[in-house]
Design an enzyme around this catalytic site. Structure first.
Site, short mmCIF file in Angstrom:
data_model
loop_
_atom_site.label_atom_id
_atom_site.label_comp_id
_atom_site.label_asym_id
_atom_site.label_seq_id
_atom_site.Cartn_x
_atom_site.Cartn_y
_atom_site.Cartn_z
N HIS A 256 26.38 67.47 -18.02
CA HIS A 256 27.55 67.75 -17.19
C HIS A 256 28.62 66.67 -17.34
O HIS A 256 28.34 65.55 -17.78
CB HIS A 256 27.13 67.86 -15.72
N GLU A 332 18.01 67.90 -12.21
CA GLU A 332 17.70 66.51 -12.49
C GLU A 332 16.49 66.04 -11.69
O GLU A 332 16.05 66.71 -10.74
CB GLU A 332 18.93 65.64 -12.18
#
Length: 452
Positions: A256, A332
């Site tokens: 990202h 994550e």
């Protein structure tokens, strides 16, 4: 079975008027341009020229591999819908052209997809080169074509390095400064500890050869700037696709874009504040989308459920005209009590837990977060699920440092300690190809050329 993308276009300056077509054959697994063809065809209509371009592209693909699977991409809604069988062909001039195109490959090997004109620049410029050549009384020649290069967006010049060779922190700061138009980025700052990046700097400082010198990397790219993209594709092609295994499933791994926590190097996992992208991160996502749109090989987009990934994926997918699917397994690591802290703050407050975490993949962050081993099990399960769902396709996975590094580590069959030996910048692109025999090939790691 190999898979090719055929992009074709045709045009007429007058409709009818002086007309020409262009077509390009692309390796779907690597994005490499395999063949280009173009021709001035005299006075004709746009539709005739588009069909002639389709025929030429299919024939060029057949010459490369008659057994290949073909994805035709055109910005002509008429041709795509007629060749797909959804629209009837009424015009008498179109019927023989459509029959000839349909006869090049068995229908089961060919699919048709409409794309916006912006995504068909390469074939469009080939067609215009052919019409320009016809106007001069010449034939189009591949040796003089600049269609592929001109279809790609010019990249801004990279800033000169100001730190020592290999200073990744300074390089990241310069990239942020360039993306933000030079506003307020005057001091070096390193990537956020989103996953294993938190301790990468400490480990890398002890490595004799860690991050390559930034100046050396740029110098290598500058040797032939006009063919830089071709060099990248060639690097990806070191390991060719075994013909008997068919097209691999390729995961293009996108970290990202930056968040407000990134320059501060704070742990930012799945148990924290779930920050959105910063202005710089949104601009990075736009640049990634533009680069992937030019390449034209992404067939699906899958994102982590966290906001920074969904925002990055949404920006890229909008540029590609693809819907985003969300996959929980791409999230994550949960860093427990370390969420929002810097590496130094964790070292000061929880030194024993930090030391254990760095030494043992089964160790958890303070407060019951996820161990690297737990993340690896989750990521492996997710990988297998996605491989089954997207067999033989090229899929963009938008995720975070730890999941992406873990996919690379597992593909290499490397030990957990290898996570500390990888650099993974915000908005970087990596790629892993998976073959039918269970083997995998890492084709790219931490590419940030699209941000320069």
């Amino acid at each position: 079975m190999r898979e090719f993308i055929v992009e074709a276009d045709g045009g007429s300056r007058g409709n009818p008027g002086p007309a020409g077509y262009g077509a390009v054959v692309i390796d779907a697994a690597t994005g490499e341009t395999l063949a280009e063809t173009a021709e001035y065809i005299g006075v004709a209509t746009n539709n005739v020229a588009e069909y002639r371009g389709l025929q030429a592209g299919l024939k060029a693909a057949r010459a490369l591999d008659p057994a290949a699977r073909i994805r035709v991409r055109m910005d002509s809604k008429l041709v795509v819908e007629q060749m797909s069988g959804r629209w009837k062909i009424k015009h008498p001039d179109m019927k023989p052209l459509a029959r000839e195109a349909a006869a090049v490959f068995p229908p089961s090997q060919v699919t048709y997809e409409w794309i916006p004109r912006e995504q068909n620049k390469h074939a469009d410029r080939l067609a215009n080169e052919a019409m320009d050549a016809g106007k001069r009384g010449e034939r189009w020649s591949p040796s003089t074509s600049t269609a592929e290069l001109s279809a790609r967006m010019p990249a801004p010049a990279a800033p000169e390095p100001t730190g020592p060779p290999g200073d990744a922190a300074a390089g990241a700061a310069r990239a942020r400064a360039a993306l933000a138009g030079g506003r307020g980025a005057t001091s070096p700052a390193a990537p956020e500890p989103d996953g294993t990046a938190a301790h990468t700097d400490e480990r890398a400082a002890r490595d004799v050869a860690s991050v390559p010198a930034e100046a050396d990397v740029r110098g290598a790219r500058d040797v032939a700037s006009a063919s830089a993209d071709a060099d990248v594709r060639a690097a990806r092609n070191v390991a060719s696709v075994p013909a008997d295994l068919g097209a691999p499933t390729t995961f293009v791994l996108l970290r990202h874009g930056e968040t407000p926590l990134t320059p501060q190097k704070r742990f930012s996992g799945s148990g924290g504040s779930d920050p959105a992208l910063s202005d710089v991160g949104r601009r990075q996502a736009e640049l990634v989308g533009a680069a992937l749109a030019v390449r034209g090989t992404i067939q699906a987009v899958v994102s982590s459920p966290l906001a920074r990934c969904r925002e990055t994926a949404g920006s890229v997918a909008a540029r590609l005209g693809i819907e985003v699917s969300v996959e929980e397994g791409l999230r994550e690591t949960d860093f427990g009590a370390w969420e929002g802290l810097t590496f130094g703050e964790v070292r000061e407050r929880h030194p024993e837990d930090m030391n254990a975490w760095l030494a043992d993949p089964e160790a958890e962050p303070t407060g019951g977060g996820e161990s690297f081993a737990a993340v690896a099990r989750r990521v492996a399960t997710t990988r297998d699920k996605l491989l089954a769902a997207y067999a033989g396709r090229t899929v963009l996975l938008v995720s975070h440092v730890t999941p992406i590094k873990t996919l690379v580590r597992l593909a290499l069959d490397a030990p957990p300690q290898s996570l500390f030996r990888m650099e993974l910048s915000a908005a970087s692109v990596s790629a892993v190809a998976y073959y039918a025999d269970g083997n995998a090939s890492v084709r790219l790691l931490n590419d940030t050329s699209h941000l320069r």
